[in-house]
Design a protein around this motif. Sequence first.
Motif, mmCIF file in Angstrom:
data_model
loop_
_atom_site.group_PDB
_atom_site.id
_atom_site.type_symbol
_atom_site.label_atom_id
_atom_site.label_comp_id
_atom_site.label_asym_id
_atom_site.label_seq_id
_atom_site.Cartn_x
_atom_site.Cartn_y
_atom_site.Cartn_z
ATOM 1 N N ALA A 36 0.832 -1.204 0.000
ATOM 2 C CA ALA A 36 0.000 0.000 0.000
ATOM 3 C C ALA A 36 0.866 1.253 0.000
ATOM 4 N N GLY A 37 1.937 1.213 0.804
ATOM 5 C CA GLY A 37 2.846 2.357 0.821
ATOM 6 C C GLY A 37 3.517 2.574 -0.519
ATOM 7 N N PHE A 38 3.909 1.472 -1.170
ATOM 8 C CA PHE A 38 4.551 1.601 -2.476
ATOM 9 C C PHE A 38 3.557 2.086 -3.524
ATOM 10 N N ALA A 39 2.301 1.630 -3.436
ATOM 11 C CA ALA A 39 1.289 2.058 -4.399
ATOM 12 C C ALA A 39 1.058 3.563 -4.332
ATOM 13 N N VAL A 40 1.199 4.129 -3.133
ATOM 14 C CA VAL A 40 0.985 5.565 -2.960
ATOM 15 C C VAL A 40 2.200 6.370 -3.417
ATOM 16 N N PHE A 41 3.383 5.937 -2.996
ATOM 17 C CA PHE A 41 4.591 6.732 -3.247
ATOM 18 C C PHE A 41 5.440 6.204 -4.412
ATOM 19 N N GLU A 42 5.276 4.919 -4.760
ATOM 20 C CA GLU A 42 6.039 4.257 -5.826
ATOM 21 C C GLU A 42 7.550 4.391 -5.635
ATOM 22 N N ARG A 43 7.972 4.357 -4.405
ATOM 23 C CA ARG A 43 9.399 4.334 -4.081
ATOM 24 C C ARG A 43 9.557 3.913 -2.623
ATOM 25 N N PRO A 44 10.691 3.295 -2.288
ATOM 26 C CA PRO A 44 11.718 2.809 -3.222
ATOM 27 C C PRO A 44 11.245 1.542 -3.931
ATOM 28 N N VAL A 45 11.867 1.260 -5.082
ATOM 29 C CA VAL A 45 11.466 0.094 -5.870
ATOM 30 C C VAL A 45 11.685 -1.192 -5.080
ATOM 31 N N ALA A 46 12.737 -1.207 -4.234
ATOM 32 C CA ALA A 46 13.014 -2.401 -3.434
ATOM 33 C C ALA A 46 11.825 -2.769 -2.547
ATOM 34 N N ALA A 47 11.115 -1.758 -2.033
ATOM 35 C CA ALA A 47 9.938 -2.025 -1.210
ATOM 36 C C ALA A 47 8.847 -2.686 -2.037
ATOM 37 N N GLY A 48 8.717 -2.269 -3.291
ATOM 38 C CA GLY A 48 7.733 -2.880 -4.169
ATOM 39 C C GLY A 48 8.066 -4.331 -4.479
ATOM 40 N N TRP A 49 9.347 -4.594 -4.757
ATOM 41 C CA TRP A 49 9.767 -5.966 -5.021
ATOM 42 C C TRP A 49 9.538 -6.844 -3.798
ATOM 43 N N LEU A 50 9.912 -6.335 -2.605
ATOM 44 C CA LEU A 50 9.735 -7.115 -1.378
ATOM 45 C C LEU A 50 8.266 -7.410 -1.133
#
Length: 259
Positions: A36-50
């Motif tokens: 959810a945090g990555f969907a809002v801020f789209e960073r860092p990419v590592a958080a999205g991968w994790l």
Amino acid sequence: MLTFIAALATAALPSLSYTTGFAPHWVTAAAALAGAGFAVFERPVAAGWLSSVLLLWSAGGLVLDCFRAFFVVTGIPAGEFARVDGPGMAGRALSLAATGLVGALVLRRTRLPSGSWLGYTAFALGFIYPTVKLYWSLGGSFLRPAGYSEGFPYGELIMLAIGAVGSLALVQAWGRRLPRRLVLFGGWTGAAMLSTMGSMSVFGTLSQLMGVTDGPVPLADASAVVMVSCVYGSWLLFGLAVAGATLAYQRQTVRVLAR
């Protein structure tokens, strides 16, 4: 959706014994919140991968849920196998959908490898499990589970043929002459089934080795641990390769349709 997944994961809902070794609820909740945090801020990419990896693990077991739900819906007598963890199945289905959502956001900022390379890799990976089952059925003993008594792997060889043809259809010219929706349906369905089953076994074994979860793998049997990691690990890699090849096919055929 991601916040709902986190809330569902933290709810004290009963589960059935077959879910032992599935992703712990706290993993699902953490993955959903990170996504959810990555969907809002789209960073860092590592958080999205994790988040994507942990959500994929959280979706592991959905195929087993669906098999059990089949017996529940049809009423075919199947004993214990006709019982399904309803809330858990819902959470795993949502986790799979969220994996696609977060993964799509990650791939917007990531260069995707060649679809041809991924398709041919998927083709090769699809041979591992059926070949192992064929080897065991012919009397081979290397890494064969104790008490293995299955016969000739007809089903596995049929699935090998389907997987091989499907993988090549994503990257070869003749695949472009097939109905696009059929190819996409087969690719995404296969990727979902393979990757969730593979992640359930691979991450489940790793978490069991680290003492995070209980599970069905007899850790005292080194050959069983290696077998699960290698054989079912090939499912995970096969599913991921099919997913990448399917995404590349989807993007390429969209451009062709646009022209």
